[in-house]
Design a protein around this motif. Sequence first.
Motif, PDB file in Angstrom:
ATOM      1  N   ASP A   8      33.005  98.034  44.541  1.00  0.00           N
ATOM      2  CA  ASP A   8      34.356  98.610  44.543  1.00  0.00           C
ATOM      3  C   ASP A   8      34.475  99.647  45.648  1.00  0.00           C
ATOM      4  OD1 ASP A   8      35.212  97.046  42.446  1.00  0.00           O
ATOM      5  OD2 ASP A   8      35.162  98.649  40.951  1.00  0.00           O
ATOM      6  N   TYR A  39      39.654 103.288  42.771  1.00  0.00           N
ATOM      7  CA  TYR A  39      39.932 101.992  43.382  1.00  0.00           C
ATOM      8  C   TYR A  39      39.211 100.958  42.547  1.00  0.00           C
ATOM      9  CZ  TYR A  39      40.581  98.559  47.114  1.00  0.00           C
ATOM     10  OH  TYR A  39      40.947  97.462  47.858  1.00  0.00           O
ATOM     11  N   HIS A  41      38.807  96.686  41.249  1.00  0.00           N
ATOM     12  CA  HIS A  41      39.027  95.255  41.487  1.00  0.00           C
ATOM     13  C   HIS A  41      39.059  94.606  40.110  1.00  0.00           C
ATOM     14  CE1 HIS A  41      39.100  91.721  44.016  1.00  0.00           C
ATOM     15  NE2 HIS A  41      38.311  91.146  43.125  1.00  0.00           N
ATOM     16  N   SER A  46      42.643  93.806  43.965  1.00  0.00           N
ATOM     17  CA  SER A  46      42.250  95.204  44.132  1.00  0.00           C
ATOM     18  C   SER A  46      43.470  96.084  43.910  1.00  0.00           C
ATOM     19  CB  SER A  46      41.712  95.431  45.547  1.00  0.00           C
ATOM     20  OG  SER A  46      40.531  94.686  45.725  1.00  0.00           O
TER      21      SER A  46
END
Length: 70
Positions: A8, A39, A41, A46
């Motif tokens: 990530d 952040y 996914h 994403s």
Amino acid sequence: AAESVENDALAIAGAKISLTQAVAAAEQHVGGKASRAEYEHEKGQSVFEVEVIKDKSVMDVKVDPMSGRG
């Protein structure tokens, strides 16, 4: 699990906006203050996920890493 976190972290290089820009977009969208951002996914996509506090309520705002839209 540590490998997933590292992936990530490396994946953010492909985002067109920075984490700082994602936080600003989320704060503006909700009209509050960010308390946490990451952040992620998930489900093949994403996304910046920003936790924003407004009037004693907590909202999770998802920001597109390509467009910067919440």
